[in-house]
Motif scaffolding. Structure first.
Motif, PDB file in Angstrom:
ATOM      1  N   SER A  28       0.791  -1.230   0.000  1.00 40.49           N
ATOM      2  CA  SER A  28       0.000   0.000   0.000  1.00 40.49           C
ATOM      3  C   SER A  28       0.822   1.279   0.000  1.00 40.49           C
ATOM      4  N   GLU A  29       2.107   1.191   0.240  1.00 43.56           N
ATOM      5  CA  GLU A  29       2.990   2.363   0.268  1.00 43.56           C
ATOM      6  C   GLU A  29       2.430   3.476   1.156  1.00 43.56           C
ATOM      7  N   LEU A  30       2.110   3.103   2.376  1.00 39.19           N
ATOM      8  CA  LEU A  30       1.585   4.067   3.337  1.00 39.19           C
ATOM      9  C   LEU A  30       2.674   5.065   3.727  1.00 39.19           C
ATOM     10  N   PRO A  31       2.286   6.305   4.028  1.00 40.15           N
ATOM     11  CA  PRO A  31       3.291   7.322   4.384  1.00 40.15           C
ATOM     12  C   PRO A  31       3.736   7.253   5.839  1.00 40.15           C
ATOM     13  N   PHE A  32       3.439   6.143   6.532  1.00 36.81           N
ATOM     14  CA  PHE A  32       3.789   5.990   7.937  1.00 36.81           C
ATOM     15  C   PHE A  32       3.910   4.503   8.246  1.00 36.81           C
ATOM     16  N   ASP A  33       4.536   4.205   9.383  1.00 36.10           N
ATOM     17  CA  ASP A  33       4.600   2.819   9.840  1.00 36.10           C
ATOM     18  C   ASP A  33       3.252   2.416  10.428  1.00 36.10           C
ATOM     19  N   TYR A  34       2.977   1.153  10.400  1.00 42.14           N
ATOM     20  CA  TYR A  34       1.730   0.616  10.947  1.00 42.14           C
ATOM     21  C   TYR A  34       2.051  -0.717  11.616  1.00 42.14           C
ATOM     22  N   TYR A  35       1.116  -1.198  12.379  1.00 40.46           N
ATOM     23  CA  TYR A  35       1.164  -2.564  12.893  1.00 40.46           C
ATOM     24  C   TYR A  35      -0.246  -3.135  12.855  1.00 40.46           C
ATOM     25  N   ILE A  36      -0.342  -4.418  12.619  1.00 46.89           N
ATOM     26  CA  ILE A  36      -1.562  -5.172  12.877  1.00 46.89           C
ATOM     27  C   ILE A  36      -1.343  -5.751  14.261  1.00 46.89           C
ATOM     28  N   GLY A  37      -2.298  -5.545  15.158  1.00 44.16           N
ATOM     29  CA  GLY A  37      -2.003  -5.967  16.510  1.00 44.16           C
ATOM     30  C   GLY A  37      -3.196  -6.322  17.344  1.00 44.16           C
ATOM     31  N   ALA A  38      -2.901  -6.522  18.599  1.00 48.75           N
ATOM     32  CA  ALA A  38      -3.875  -6.785  19.656  1.00 48.75           C
ATOM     33  C   ALA A  38      -4.548  -8.141  19.502  1.00 48.75           C
ATOM     34  N   GLY A  39      -5.850  -8.178  19.731  1.00 46.52           N
ATOM     35  CA  GLY A  39      -6.583  -9.435  19.844  1.00 46.52           C
ATOM     36  C   GLY A  39      -6.564 -10.322  18.624  1.00 46.52           C
ATOM     37  N   CYS A  40      -6.551  -9.748  17.426  1.00 45.32           N
ATOM     38  CA  CYS A  40      -6.563 -10.614  16.236  1.00 45.32           C
ATOM     39  C   CYS A  40      -5.302 -11.465  16.156  1.00 45.32           C
ATOM     40  N   ILE A  41      -4.206 -10.960  16.657  1.00 43.77           N
ATOM     41  CA  ILE A  41      -2.956 -11.733  16.664  1.00 43.77           C
ATOM     42  C   ILE A  41      -2.979 -12.758  17.796  1.00 43.77           C
ATOM     43  N   THR A  42      -3.217 -12.282  19.019  1.00 42.68           N
ATOM     44  CA  THR A  42      -3.176 -13.205  20.157  1.00 42.68           C
ATOM     45  C   THR A  42      -4.276 -14.259  20.078  1.00 42.68           C
ATOM     46  N   ASN A  43      -5.470 -13.872  19.631  1.00 42.50           N
ATOM     47  CA  ASN A  43      -6.539 -14.873  19.514  1.00 42.50           C
ATOM     48  C   ASN A  43      -6.202 -15.927  18.467  1.00 42.50           C
ATOM     49  N   SER A  59     -13.396 -10.642  16.263  1.00 44.67           N
ATOM     50  CA  SER A  59     -14.428  -9.778  15.702  1.00 44.67           C
ATOM     51  C   SER A  59     -13.855  -8.699  14.793  1.00 44.67           C
ATOM     52  N   ASP A  60     -12.594  -8.345  15.026  1.00 49.50           N
ATOM     53  CA  ASP A  60     -12.012  -7.297  14.191  1.00 49.50           C
ATOM     54  C   ASP A  60     -10.503  -7.478  14.061  1.00 49.50           C
ATOM     55  N   VAL A  61      -9.952  -6.750  13.111  1.00 48.57           N
ATOM     56  CA  VAL A  61      -8.507  -6.686  12.924  1.00 48.57           C
ATOM     57  C   VAL A  61      -8.100  -5.246  13.198  1.00 48.57           C
ATOM     58  N   ASP A  62      -7.227  -5.076  14.173  1.00 49.89           N
ATOM     59  CA  ASP A  62      -6.749  -3.742  14.536  1.00 49.89           C
ATOM     60  C   ASP A  62      -5.531  -3.382  13.699  1.00 49.89           C
ATOM     61  N   VAL A  63      -5.651  -2.293  12.951  1.00 53.16           N
ATOM     62  CA  VAL A  63      -4.538  -1.741  12.191  1.00 53.16           C
ATOM     63  C   VAL A  63      -4.264  -0.376  12.812  1.00 53.16           C
ATOM     64  N   VAL A  64      -3.084  -0.227  13.392  1.00 51.91           N
ATOM     65  CA  VAL A  64      -2.739   1.021  14.068  1.00 51.91           C
ATOM     66  C   VAL A  64      -1.570   1.685  13.357  1.00 51.91           C
ATOM     67  N   TYR A  65      -1.602   2.999  13.370  1.00 51.57           N
ATOM     68  CA  TYR A  65      -0.520   3.774  12.754  1.00 51.57           C
ATOM     69  C   TYR A  65      -0.337   5.054  13.555  1.00 51.57           C
ATOM     70  N   TYR A  66       0.686   5.824  13.201  1.00 50.68           N
ATOM     71  CA  TYR A  66       0.961   7.064  13.912  1.00 50.68           C
ATOM     72  C   TYR A  66       1.244   8.157  12.901  1.00 50.68           C
ATOM     73  N   ASP A  67       0.335   9.133  12.840  1.00 50.64           N
ATOM     74  CA  ASP A  67       0.503  10.296  11.972  1.00 50.64           C
ATOM     75  C   ASP A  67       0.180  11.531  12.797  1.00 50.64           C
ATOM     76  N   GLY A  68       1.205  12.183  13.325  1.00 54.78           N
ATOM     77  CA  GLY A  68       1.027  13.362  14.162  1.00 54.78           C
ATOM     78  C   GLY A  68       0.585  14.599  13.409  1.00 54.78           C
ATOM     79  N   GLU A  69       0.637  14.553  12.089  1.00 49.97           N
ATOM     80  CA  GLU A  69       0.257  15.705  11.274  1.00 49.97           C
ATOM     81  C   GLU A  69      -1.238  15.768  10.992  1.00 49.97           C
ATOM     82  N   ASP A  70      -1.903  14.627  10.892  1.00 47.83           N
ATOM     83  CA  ASP A  70      -3.327  14.596  10.545  1.00 47.83           C
ATOM     84  C   ASP A  70      -4.064  13.699  11.530  1.00 47.83           C
ATOM     85  N   LEU A  71      -4.699  14.322  12.513  1.00 49.51           N
ATOM     86  CA  LEU A  71      -5.392  13.580  13.556  1.00 49.51           C
ATOM     87  C   LEU A  71      -6.886  13.419  13.265  1.00 49.51           C
ATOM     88  N   SER A  72      -7.301  13.768  12.078  1.00 47.02           N
ATOM     89  CA  SER A  72      -8.729  13.782  11.774  1.00 47.02           C
ATOM     90  C   SER A  72      -9.315  12.377  11.649  1.00 47.02           C
TER      91      SER A  72
END
Length: 194
Positions: A28-43, A59-72
């Motif tokens: 996807s060439e995202l402009p930031f790092d991401y992780y897939i994490g939490a319950g979907c991995i451990t479960n 129930s879900d897949v958590d995709v987390v990222y960090y973009d301090g420029e756009d918090l919308s």
């Protein structure tokens, strides 16, 4: 810890939905790092070890990222929509969160405020159980990056027991770590160290 990382990746890659998400995000060439994490991995790991279908209880897949420029919230929704479009028919809800903006809505949802996270890793460090404080991403090179602040092995610096209980309206998490037990009332974040 390499043995545990290899085992984790072997199990996670047995999950067709997780393989799909990793592949889509890898390209996807995202402009930031991401992780897939939490319950979907451990479960997925717990299901594998317990002999349950790998999708059981997820129930879900958590995709987390960090973009301090756009918090919308609109940006989160845009990334989520792009991911949904690329994945097509997918068995789980996708929960895409910019961890840089969690402090903006946390108090309304959980009843207490938190300070802004300084990075994606500090956000994962704060997740409510050590077992789910875990993120994996697939790099464009095909290699994996695992972030596990509480380690994957059962060495001397590891979690030796976690439980979550609910009694009426009170939800409590109890975590034993390095011979210390911490109990957290998840409704109002009261902490009790033993």
């Amino acid at each position: 810890m390499e043995k545990y990382e290899d085992t984790l990746l072997e199990i996670v890659n047995k999950s067709e939905p997780l393989r799909r998400v990793f592949k889509v995000l890898q390209h996807s060439e995202l402009p930031f790092d991401y992780y897939i994490g939490a319950g979907c991995i451990t479960n997925t790991v717990w299901n594998y070890q317990s002999g349950f279908p790998l999708k059981y209880g997820i129930s879900d897949v958590d995709v987390v990222y960090y973009d301090g420029e756009d918090l919308s919230p609109e940006s989160e929704q845009k990334y989520r929509d792009e991911l949904v479009c690329k994945l097509g028919d997918f068995p789980f809800k996708l929960d895409v969160k910019n961890e840089a903006g969690v402090h903006l809505w946390y108090e309304k949802k959980f009843g207490f405020s938190i300070k802004p996270y300084k990075s994606l890793k500090t956000a994962i460090d704060s997740w409510p159980t050590t077992a789910t404080a875990l993120g994996i991403r697939k790099e464009q090179t095909g290699s994996y990056k695992i972030y596990a602040p509480y380690k994957l092995d059962e060495g001397e610096d590891s979690c030796s027991g976690c439980s979550i209980t609910q009694e009426n309206e009170k939800i409590t998490a109890t975590i034993t770590w390095n011979d210390k037990t911490e109990t957290v009332n998840l409704k109002n974040n009261e902490k009790i160290l033993h």
